[in-house]
Motif scaffolding. Structure first.
Motif, PDB file in Angstrom:
ATOM      1  N   GLY A 205       0.947  -0.942  -0.014  1.00 14.75           N
ATOM      2  CA  GLY A 205      -0.138   0.247  -0.035  1.00 14.75           C
ATOM      3  C   GLY A 205       0.965   0.994   0.007  1.00 14.75           C
ATOM      4  N   HIS A 206       2.307   1.308  -0.253  1.00 19.52           N
ATOM      5  CA  HIS A 206       3.111   2.164  -0.453  1.00 19.52           C
ATOM      6  C   HIS A 206       2.580   3.203  -1.547  1.00 19.52           C
ATOM      7  CE1 HIS A 206       5.541  -0.285   3.140  1.00 19.52           C
ATOM      8  NE2 HIS A 206       4.765   0.894   3.846  1.00 19.52           N
ATOM      9  N   ARG A 207       2.476   4.060  -1.821  1.00 19.08           N
ATOM     10  CA  ARG A 207       2.700   5.304  -2.898  1.00 19.08           C
ATOM     11  C   ARG A 207       3.686   6.156  -2.624  1.00 19.08           C
ATOM     12  NH1 ARG A 207      -2.925   6.665  -6.524  1.00 19.08           N
ATOM     13  NH2 ARG A 207      -2.773   3.927  -6.790  1.00 19.08           N
ATOM     14  N   VAL A 208       4.566   6.877  -3.445  1.00 17.11           N
ATOM     15  CA  VAL A 208       4.919   7.293  -4.481  1.00 17.11           C
ATOM     16  C   VAL A 208       5.091   7.870  -5.628  1.00 17.11           C
ATOM     17  CG1 VAL A 208       6.526   7.237  -1.785  1.00 17.11           C
ATOM     18  CG2 VAL A 208       6.970   6.441  -4.306  1.00 17.11           C
ATOM     19  N   THR A 209       5.921   9.298  -5.860  1.00 22.22           N
ATOM     20  CA  THR A 209       5.952   9.763  -6.872  1.00 22.22           C
ATOM     21  C   THR A 209       7.622  10.444  -6.862  1.00 22.22           C
ATOM     22  OG1 THR A 209       3.750  10.819  -6.953  1.00 22.22           O
ATOM     23  CG2 THR A 209       5.546  11.694  -8.250  1.00 22.22           C
ATOM     24  N   ALA A 210       7.958  10.034  -8.250  1.00 25.17           N
ATOM     25  CA  ALA A 210       9.604  10.852  -8.092  1.00 25.17           C
ATOM     26  C   ALA A 210       9.367  11.400  -8.940  1.00 25.17           C
ATOM     27  CB  ALA A 210      10.320   9.454  -8.129  1.00 25.17           C
ATOM     28  N   ASN A 211      10.301  12.569  -9.559  1.00 25.25           N
ATOM     29  CA  ASN A 211      10.161  13.428 -10.501  1.00 25.25           C
ATOM     30  C   ASN A 211      10.867  13.897 -11.248  1.00 25.25           C
ATOM     31  OD1 ASN A 211       6.993  14.439  -9.518  1.00 25.25           O
ATOM     32  ND2 ASN A 211       8.056  15.096  -8.255  1.00 25.25           N
ATOM     33  N   GLY A 212      10.982  14.203 -12.720  1.00 21.25           N
ATOM     34  CA  GLY A 212      12.203  14.806 -12.884  1.00 21.25           C
ATOM     35  C   GLY A 212      12.659  12.965 -13.628  1.00 21.25           C
ATOM     36  N   VAL A 213      12.095  12.144 -14.206  1.00 21.15           N
ATOM     37  CA  VAL A 213      12.778  10.712 -14.738  1.00 21.15           C
ATOM     38  C   VAL A 213      12.863  11.213 -16.426  1.00 21.15           C
ATOM     39  CG1 VAL A 213      12.834   8.533 -15.200  1.00 21.15           C
ATOM     40  CG2 VAL A 213      11.905   9.378 -12.790  1.00 21.15           C
ATOM     41  N   ARG A 214      13.563  11.240 -16.961  1.00 19.56           N
ATOM     42  CA  ARG A 214      13.836  11.822 -18.558  1.00 19.56           C
ATOM     43  C   ARG A 214      13.708  11.087 -19.147  1.00 19.56           C
ATOM     44  NH1 ARG A 214      18.293  12.238 -15.316  1.00 19.56           N
ATOM     45  NH2 ARG A 214      19.879  11.629 -16.761  1.00 19.56           N
ATOM     46  N   LEU A 215      13.957  10.674 -19.913  1.00 17.59           N
ATOM     47  CA  LEU A 215      13.286  10.322 -21.024  1.00 17.59           C
ATOM     48  C   LEU A 215      14.732   9.648 -22.375  1.00 17.59           C
ATOM     49  CD1 LEU A 215      11.143   8.263 -23.319  1.00 17.59           C
ATOM     50  CD2 LEU A 215      11.421  10.123 -24.936  1.00 17.59           C
ATOM     51  N   SER A 216      15.780   8.944 -21.441  1.00 13.43           N
ATOM     52  CA  SER A 216      17.794   8.909 -21.752  1.00 13.43           C
ATOM     53  C   SER A 216      17.200   7.101 -21.523  1.00 13.43           C
ATOM     54  CB  SER A 216      18.362   9.437 -20.646  1.00 13.43           C
ATOM     55  OG  SER A 216      17.946  10.880 -20.482  1.00 13.43           O
ATOM     56  N   PRO A 217      17.438   6.278 -22.772  1.00 11.45           N
ATOM     57  CA  PRO A 217      16.857   3.954 -22.439  1.00 11.45           C
ATOM     58  C   PRO A 217      19.155   4.627 -22.007  1.00 11.45           C
ATOM     59  CG  PRO A 217      16.496   5.713 -24.857  1.00 11.45           C
ATOM     60  CD  PRO A 217      16.454   6.892 -23.935  1.00 11.45           C
ATOM     61  N   ALA A 218      18.690   3.304 -21.402  1.00  7.38           N
ATOM     62  CA  ALA A 218      20.512   2.404 -20.730  1.00  7.38           C
ATOM     63  C   ALA A 218      20.843   3.010 -19.505  1.00  7.38           C
ATOM     64  CB  ALA A 218      20.821   1.990 -21.898  1.00  7.38           C
ATOM     65  N   ALA A 219      20.607   4.384 -19.319  1.00  2.05           N
ATOM     66  CA  ALA A 219      20.763   5.951 -18.141  1.00  2.05           C
ATOM     67  C   ALA A 219      20.072   4.899 -16.991  1.00  2.05           C
ATOM     68  CB  ALA A 219      20.727   7.148 -18.500  1.00  2.05           C
ATOM     69  N   ILE A 220      20.914   4.874 -15.990  1.00  4.20           N
ATOM     70  CA  ILE A 220      20.266   4.873 -14.709  1.00  4.20           C
ATOM     71  C   ILE A 220      20.584   6.080 -13.810  1.00  4.20           C
ATOM     72  CG2 ILE A 220      20.683   3.656 -12.792  1.00  4.20           C
ATOM     73  CD1 ILE A 220      20.519   1.446 -14.461  1.00  4.20           C
ATOM     74  N   GLN A 221      19.039   6.064 -13.632  1.00  2.00           N
ATOM     75  CA  GLN A 221      18.282   7.444 -13.421  1.00  2.00           C
ATOM     76  C   GLN A 221      18.279   7.349 -11.560  1.00  2.00           C
ATOM     77  OE1 GLN A 221      16.343   9.765 -15.398  1.00  2.00           O
ATOM     78  NE2 GLN A 221      16.301   8.546 -16.869  1.00  2.00           N
ATOM     79  N   ARG A 222      19.177   7.928 -10.568  1.00  2.00           N
ATOM     80  CA  ARG A 222      19.067   7.359  -9.355  1.00  2.00           C
ATOM     81  C   ARG A 222      17.883   8.441  -8.407  1.00  2.00           C
ATOM     82  NH1 ARG A 222      20.077   3.202  -5.937  1.00  2.00           N
ATOM     83  NH2 ARG A 222      21.631   2.849  -7.177  1.00  2.00           N
TER      84      ARG A 222
END
Length: 228
Positions: A205-222
């Motif tokens: 039941g945890h729900r969170v929102t992360a912002n600023g995820v880019r359309l950058s294939p193959a990159a790990i975005q932390r």
């Protein structure tokens, strides 16, 4: 597709595990121990059918039978596995196509924590872990080939298995993604050029929102967002 050594297949057949039905592992339910058996294997590369870019820390991972893997619904969750030597916590990263319900395939490192690796096959009990400590914020990986017209997104380090992933671009509406059996979440018609807000919900039941995820294939975005 991995294949078990013949001696292990024969041993499993002798215990009637190969003819057992394969109910799904109820990771969202209160933790109940399952009695079964464990073998051992090593990932050839990457993070198995769950598509994680690397092995878990400490090489402590597990592959589940198709029914328990449940078309990737179990990916990223954790099990506590107990055998003759003790208990180990492992991350679900893979599917074992040959395994029947009650048969799990542990990494060699994890197997050594619960039994002598020379045995190859051992009786164990295992149970899903609620809210395991991950210690990392969420990360995201956009799959190669993604564009504004087709998006595939992998969520990493969430702890509990996930039930829903949604994305939206600035000023847009939330779009629910569909989980593929290799654990990417897909928008078949795309979600725009991004960057995206990503809303993630887990089985507890945890729900969170992360912002600023880019359309950058193959990159790990932390991100800086944790599930709990």
């Amino acid at each position: 597709m991995r294949r078990l050594p013949a001696v292990l297949t024969a041993a499993l057949a002798a215990t009637s595990l190969l003819s057992a039905p394969a109910p799904a592992l109820a990771l969202a339910q209160p933790a109940q121990a399952t009695k079964g058996q464990a073998t051992l294997y090593e990932l050839q590369s990457g993070g198995g059918n769950c598509s994680y870019p690397s092995r878990p820390a400490g090489d402590l991972y597990v592959a589940l039978s198709p029914g328990e893997y449940a078309a990737a619904a179990a990916c990223g969750g954790y099990l506590d596995v107990t055998g003759p030597k003790g208990t180990v916590r492992v991350k679900v990263v893979d599917q074992c196509p040959e395994c029947q319900a009650g048969h799990i395939d542990l990494s060699r490192t994890a197997f050594a924590r619960v039994a002598d690796p020379a045995k190859g096959l051992v009786g164990v009990t295992y149970r899903p872990v609620a809210n395991p400590k991950v210690g990392q914020p969420l990360s995201f990986r956009v799959k190669e080939g993604s564009s504004q017209w087709w998006l595939a997104l992998l969520v990493i380090d969430h702890g509990n298995p996930l039930t829903s992933v949604e994305v939206k671009s600035t000023g847009g509406a939330w779009r629910k993604l569909a989980r593929a059996n290799f654990n990417y979440w897909i928008a078949e018609s795309g979600a725009g050029q991004g960057p995206f807000s990503v809303r993630v919900t887990d089985t507890r039941g945890h729900r969170v929102t992360a912002n600023g995820v880019r359309l950058s294939p193959a990159a790990i975005q932390r991100s800086t967002t944790k599930m709990y």
